[in-house]
Write a protein that holds these residues in place. Structure first.
Motif, PDB file in Angstrom:
ATOM      1  N   GLU A 110       0.836  -1.202   0.000  1.00  0.00           N
ATOM      2  CA  GLU A 110       0.000   0.000   0.000  1.00  0.00           C
ATOM      3  C   GLU A 110       0.871   1.252   0.000  1.00  0.00           C
ATOM      4  O   GLU A 110       0.576   2.220  -0.701  1.00  0.00           O
ATOM      5  CB  GLU A 110      -0.947   0.010   1.202  1.00  0.00           C
ATOM      6  CG  GLU A 110      -2.147  -0.890   1.031  1.00  0.00           C
ATOM      7  CD  GLU A 110      -3.061  -0.441  -0.106  1.00  0.00           C
ATOM      8  OE1 GLU A 110      -3.436   0.740  -0.177  1.00  0.00           O
ATOM      9  OE2 GLU A 110      -3.406  -1.311  -0.928  1.00  0.00           O
ATOM     10  N   ALA A 111       1.954   1.236   0.790  1.00  0.00           N
ATOM     11  CA  ALA A 111       2.852   2.397   0.834  1.00  0.00           C
ATOM     12  C   ALA A 111       3.525   2.602  -0.522  1.00  0.00           C
ATOM     13  O   ALA A 111       3.651   3.745  -0.990  1.00  0.00           O
ATOM     14  CB  ALA A 111       3.897   2.210   1.933  1.00  0.00           C
ATOM     15  N   ALA A 112       3.951   1.518  -1.171  1.00  0.00           N
ATOM     16  CA  ALA A 112       4.575   1.629  -2.493  1.00  0.00           C
ATOM     17  C   ALA A 112       3.583   2.172  -3.511  1.00  0.00           C
ATOM     18  O   ALA A 112       3.936   3.016  -4.352  1.00  0.00           O
ATOM     19  CB  ALA A 112       5.115   0.269  -2.938  1.00  0.00           C
ATOM     20  N   CYS A 113       2.355   1.711  -3.445  1.00  0.00           N
ATOM     21  CA  CYS A 113       1.322   2.209  -4.364  1.00  0.00           C
ATOM     22  C   CYS A 113       1.058   3.687  -4.130  1.00  0.00           C
ATOM     23  O   CYS A 113       0.926   4.468  -5.082  1.00  0.00           O
ATOM     24  CB  CYS A 113       0.032   1.412  -4.200  1.00  0.00           C
ATOM     25  SG  CYS A 113       0.132  -0.265  -4.812  1.00  0.00           S
ATOM     26  N   GLN A 114       0.977   4.089  -2.884  1.00  0.00           N
ATOM     27  CA  GLN A 114       0.734   5.492  -2.565  1.00  0.00           C
ATOM     28  C   GLN A 114       1.900   6.356  -3.013  1.00  0.00           C
ATOM     29  O   GLN A 114       1.705   7.443  -3.565  1.00  0.00           O
ATOM     30  CB  GLN A 114       0.472   5.674  -1.064  1.00  0.00           C
ATOM     31  CG  GLN A 114      -0.003   7.057  -0.701  1.00  0.00           C
ATOM     32  CD  GLN A 114      -1.319   7.411  -1.383  1.00  0.00           C
ATOM     33  OE1 GLN A 114      -2.312   6.706  -1.267  1.00  0.00           O
ATOM     34  NE2 GLN A 114      -1.339   8.523  -2.106  1.00  0.00           N
ATOM     35  N   ASP A 115       3.142   5.879  -2.807  1.00  0.00           N
ATOM     36  CA  ASP A 115       4.320   6.628  -3.263  1.00  0.00           C
ATOM     37  C   ASP A 115       4.288   6.814  -4.773  1.00  0.00           C
ATOM     38  O   ASP A 115       4.537   7.908  -5.283  1.00  0.00           O
ATOM     39  CB  ASP A 115       5.616   5.909  -2.863  1.00  0.00           C
ATOM     40  CG  ASP A 115       5.899   5.981  -1.371  1.00  0.00           C
ATOM     41  OD1 ASP A 115       5.260   6.798  -0.668  1.00  0.00           O
ATOM     42  OD2 ASP A 115       6.773   5.214  -0.912  1.00  0.00           O
ATOM     43  N   ALA A 116       3.992   5.731  -5.510  1.00  0.00           N
ATOM     44  CA  ALA A 116       3.927   5.817  -6.975  1.00  0.00           C
ATOM     45  C   ALA A 116       2.814   6.766  -7.404  1.00  0.00           C
ATOM     46  O   ALA A 116       2.989   7.551  -8.341  1.00  0.00           O
ATOM     47  CB  ALA A 116       3.719   4.426  -7.574  1.00  0.00           C
ATOM     48  N   LEU A 117       1.706   6.705  -6.711  1.00  0.00           N
ATOM     49  CA  LEU A 117       0.581   7.593  -7.018  1.00  0.00           C
ATOM     50  C   LEU A 117       0.980   9.057  -6.804  1.00  0.00           C
ATOM     51  O   LEU A 117       0.695   9.915  -7.643  1.00  0.00           O
ATOM     52  CB  LEU A 117      -0.618   7.231  -6.144  1.00  0.00           C
ATOM     53  CG  LEU A 117      -1.924   7.958  -6.419  1.00  0.00           C
ATOM     54  CD1 LEU A 117      -2.431   7.637  -7.818  1.00  0.00           C
ATOM     55  CD2 LEU A 117      -2.961   7.558  -5.376  1.00  0.00           C
ATOM     56  N   ASP A 118       1.677   9.322  -5.708  1.00  0.00           N
ATOM     57  CA  ASP A 118       2.113  10.688  -5.411  1.00  0.00           C
ATOM     58  C   ASP A 118       3.089  11.209  -6.456  1.00  0.00           C
ATOM     59  O   ASP A 118       3.058  12.374  -6.825  1.00  0.00           O
ATOM     60  CB  ASP A 118       2.768  10.758  -4.026  1.00  0.00           C
ATOM     61  CG  ASP A 118       1.788  10.498  -2.891  1.00  0.00           C
ATOM     62  OD1 ASP A 118       0.560  10.546  -3.127  1.00  0.00           O
ATOM     63  OD2 ASP A 118       2.261  10.213  -1.775  1.00  0.00           O
ATOM     64  N   VAL A 119       3.956  10.344  -6.957  1.00  0.00           N
ATOM     65  CA  VAL A 119       4.985  10.762  -7.911  1.00  0.00           C
ATOM     66  C   VAL A 119       4.420  10.959  -9.315  1.00  0.00           C
ATOM     67  O   VAL A 119       4.723  11.943  -9.982  1.00  0.00           O
ATOM     68  CB  VAL A 119       6.149   9.738  -7.938  1.00  0.00           C
ATOM     69  CG1 VAL A 119       7.103  10.015  -9.079  1.00  0.00           C
ATOM     70  CG2 VAL A 119       6.877   9.738  -6.610  1.00  0.00           C
ATOM     71  N   CYS A 120       3.600  10.022  -9.781  1.00  0.00           N
ATOM     72  CA  CYS A 120       3.201  10.096 -11.193  1.00  0.00           C
ATOM     73  C   CYS A 120       1.722   9.839 -11.463  1.00  0.00           C
ATOM     74  O   CYS A 120       1.303   9.873 -12.615  1.00  0.00           O
ATOM     75  CB  CYS A 120       4.038   9.132 -12.022  1.00  0.00           C
ATOM     76  SG  CYS A 120       3.831   7.407 -11.555  1.00  0.00           S
ATOM     77  N   GLY A 121       0.950   9.588 -10.456  1.00  0.00           N
ATOM     78  CA  GLY A 121      -0.457   9.255 -10.664  1.00  0.00           C
ATOM     79  C   GLY A 121      -1.247  10.316 -11.400  1.00  0.00           C
ATOM     80  O   GLY A 121      -1.956  10.028 -12.363  1.00  0.00           O
ATOM     81  N   ALA A 122      -1.119  11.565 -10.966  1.00  0.00           N
ATOM     82  CA  ALA A 122      -1.897  12.639 -11.592  1.00  0.00           C
ATOM     83  C   ALA A 122      -1.492  12.853 -13.046  1.00  0.00           C
ATOM     84  O   ALA A 122      -2.348  13.004 -13.916  1.00  0.00           O
ATOM     85  CB  ALA A 122      -1.716  13.936 -10.800  1.00  0.00           C
ATOM     86  N   GLN A 123      -0.175  12.824 -13.312  1.00  0.00           N
ATOM     87  CA  GLN A 123       0.308  13.032 -14.680  1.00  0.00           C
ATOM     88  C   GLN A 123      -0.159  11.932 -15.622  1.00  0.00           C
ATOM     89  O   GLN A 123      -0.386  12.169 -16.803  1.00  0.00           O
ATOM     90  CB  GLN A 123       1.843  13.110 -14.729  1.00  0.00           C
ATOM     91  CG  GLN A 123       2.430  14.285 -13.999  1.00  0.00           C
ATOM     92  CD  GLN A 123       2.756  13.944 -12.549  1.00  0.00           C
ATOM     93  OE1 GLN A 123       2.198  13.027 -11.951  1.00  0.00           O
ATOM     94  NE2 GLN A 123       3.655  14.707 -11.961  1.00  0.00           N
ATOM     95  N   LEU A 124      -0.288  10.730 -15.108  1.00  0.00           N
ATOM     96  CA  LEU A 124      -0.695   9.592 -15.940  1.00  0.00           C
ATOM     97  C   LEU A 124      -2.196   9.330 -15.890  1.00  0.00           C
ATOM     98  O   LEU A 124      -2.699   8.449 -16.586  1.00  0.00           O
ATOM     99  CB  LEU A 124       0.060   8.330 -15.507  1.00  0.00           C
ATOM    100  CG  LEU A 124       1.577   8.380 -15.672  1.00  0.00           C
ATOM    101  CD1 LEU A 124       2.215   7.135 -15.082  1.00  0.00           C
ATOM    102  CD2 LEU A 124       1.959   8.536 -17.137  1.00  0.00           C
TER     103      LEU A 124
END
Length: 180
Positions: free
Chosen positions: A57-71
């Motif tokens: 869950e933490a890895a998913c949240q980190d990835a979301l924070d880094v690139c989720g909105a852009q993608l």
């Protein structure tokens, strides 16, 4: 491959690990009764499953924070992607990666794990071999090629479950033989 279906983004079929992760207990639940344990004490598995869930869950949240909105991706998309990578990646030593098509091979206890080797051009390649009675033999037409998902017996039942969403029978047998 992304598709649009009834106004929702569909990334592909659910993975074995995603299905398994959905069935894993939250902190207020116990492990499903369908998951046999080699030892009557479930606390080790429950703690490991909880830790894996929190880490993922933490890895998913980190990835979301880094690139989720852009993608244009959400948390469920990140979970799906992480499930794809975790359940399909292979390790050799401390190197981990995705190898196209190898994840399509089924598990067999007598197969060898995939091996990293250098080809004739000194390029790193992942290879699989065909075995018959522990002997490497040429493939026959339509013969299925297998790999050993337990890394030659190196993965415990818990590690197999967390990585692939299933535990090979021989991993249970090995674990049961080791319990005093």
């Amino acid at each position: 491959q992304q598709q649009q279906q009834q106004g929702q983004q569909v990334l592909g079929p659910p993975t074995h690990i995603a299905t398994s992760m959905q069935q894993l207990p939250h902190s207020d639940q116990s492990l499903p009764q369908s998951v046999p344990l080699p030892h009557p004490d479930q606390s080790m598995w429950e703690a490991a499953v909880g830790a894996a869930r929190a880490e993922h869950e933490a890895a998913c949240q980190d990835a979301l924070d880094v690139c989720g909105a852009q993608l244009g991706l959400g948390l469920e998309d990140m979970r799906w992607g992480l499930g794809q990578v975790i359940s399909r990646s292979l390790m050799s030593g401390n190197v981990c990666g995705l190898v196209p098509l190898i994840d399509l091979l089924n598990h067999h206890p007598e197969a060898r794990p995939p091996m990293l080797q250098l080809d004739d051009n000194d390029q790193l390649v992942m290879t699989v071999t065909s075995l018959h009675g522990n002997e490497v033999v040429p493939l026959e037409p339509r013969q299925e090629v297998y790999i050993d998902y337990t890394a030659g017996g190196a993965l415990t039942p818990l590690e197999s479950f967390l990585k692939f969403g299933f535990v090979p029978t021989e991993a249970w047998e090995r674990a049961l033989r080791s319990v005093p």
